[in-house]
Each structure stands twice: as structure tokens, then as C-alpha cells.
Design a protein around this motif. Sequence first.
Motif, PDB file in Angstrom:
ATOM      1  N   ASP A 130      -6.405  -0.117   1.578  1.00 19.00           N
ATOM      2  CA  ASP A 130      -6.207  -0.320   0.148  1.00 19.00           C
ATOM      3  C   ASP A 130      -4.741  -0.617  -0.159  1.00 19.00           C
ATOM      4  OD1 ASP A 130      -8.891   0.165  -0.237  1.00 19.00           O
ATOM      5  OD2 ASP A 130      -8.614   2.224  -0.945  1.00 19.00           O
ATOM      6  N   GLN A 131      -3.828   0.061   0.533  1.00 21.09           N
ATOM      7  CA  GLN A 131      -2.410  -0.215   0.350  1.00 21.09           C
ATOM      8  C   GLN A 131      -2.089  -1.643   0.771  1.00 21.09           C
ATOM      9  OE1 GLN A 131       0.245   2.713   2.027  1.00 21.09           O
ATOM     10  NE2 GLN A 131      -0.979   4.414   1.248  1.00 21.09           N
ATOM     11  N   ALA A 186      -1.743  -8.538  -2.819  1.00 19.82           N
ATOM     12  CA  ALA A 186      -1.745  -8.998  -4.213  1.00 19.82           C
ATOM     13  C   ALA A 186      -0.313  -9.162  -4.715  1.00 19.82           C
ATOM     14  CB  ALA A 186      -2.518  -8.011  -5.088  1.00 19.82           C
ATOM     15  N   ALA A 187       0.549  -8.231  -4.369  1.00 18.00           N
ATOM     16  CA  ALA A 187       1.953  -8.316  -4.785  1.00 18.00           C
ATOM     17  C   ALA A 187       2.640  -9.521  -4.145  1.00 18.00           C
ATOM     18  CB  ALA A 187       2.691  -7.026  -4.431  1.00 18.00           C
ATOM     19  N   ALA A 220       4.856 -14.890  -4.699  1.00 14.74           N
ATOM     20  CA  ALA A 220       4.827 -16.301  -4.295  1.00 14.74           C
ATOM     21  C   ALA A 220       4.631 -17.208  -5.500  1.00 14.74           C
ATOM     22  CB  ALA A 220       3.721 -16.526  -3.268  1.00 14.74           C
ATOM     23  N   ALA A 221       3.776 -16.809  -6.427  1.00 12.80           N
ATOM     24  CA  ALA A 221       3.554 -17.614  -7.636  1.00 12.80           C
ATOM     25  C   ALA A 221       4.820 -17.663  -8.488  1.00 12.80           C
ATOM     26  CB  ALA A 221       2.391 -17.034  -8.440  1.00 12.80           C
ATOM     27  N   GLN A 277       7.597 -19.342  -3.132  1.00  5.28           N
ATOM     28  CA  GLN A 277       7.720 -19.100  -1.690  1.00  5.28           C
ATOM     29  C   GLN A 277       6.820 -17.932  -1.298  1.00  5.28           C
ATOM     30  OE1 GLN A 277      11.909 -18.357  -1.125  1.00  5.28           O
ATOM     31  NE2 GLN A 277      12.258 -20.478  -0.565  1.00  5.28           N
ATOM     32  N   TYR A 278       6.007 -18.160  -0.273  1.00  3.64           N
ATOM     33  CA  TYR A 278       5.148 -17.095   0.247  1.00  3.64           C
ATOM     34  C   TYR A 278       5.759 -16.583   1.544  1.00  3.64           C
ATOM     35  CZ  TYR A 278       1.118 -14.569   2.004  1.00  3.64           C
ATOM     36  OH  TYR A 278       0.283 -13.585   2.479  1.00  3.64           O
TER      37      TYR A 278
END
Length: 75
Positions: free
Chosen positions: A19-20, A26-27, A32-33, A37-38
Motif C-alpha cells: 500500500d505504501q 501515485a505521488a 511527473a505531471a 519528468q518521471y
Amino acid sequence: MISALKHMLPAIENWPAEDQEALAEAAREIEAARTGQYVMTPEEEAAILEGLIEAERGDFASAEEMAALWKKFMA
């Protein structure tokens, strides 16, 4: 940091690792959005490097394997 996140941090520390990791992913996607940059995880980087090594060897999926993959995801 908003108070809702501050209050969640102690609970997050007790979440199962999977879950972590989902929260961390998600973070990473949000970051990245925001930045354009991802940043890959070490596991993602290793998988990409392995794929490049396989490609250099000419080790590609067969036509039958690709047909099965397309059938699986297009059904």
C-alpha cells in the motif's frame, strides 16, 4: 503541507509495504505531471535495461506470443 496529509503520515507508516508503494507510485505520477519528468524506480530501470539487453540479443516475442498478448488485452 496540508493538515490532512500531516495527520495521515503516522497511519501511512503502519500500512503494508504494497500500500505504501501504491501511494508512492501515485505521488511519482503527480510529480511527473507537475514537472514533465518521471523518475523511474530502481525496479523500473532494471526492467528497461533487461529489455534493452534482450533486444540487442535479438530476443523478441514470437508471433504466437504477440497474438496471445493482443487477444488477452483486446478481449
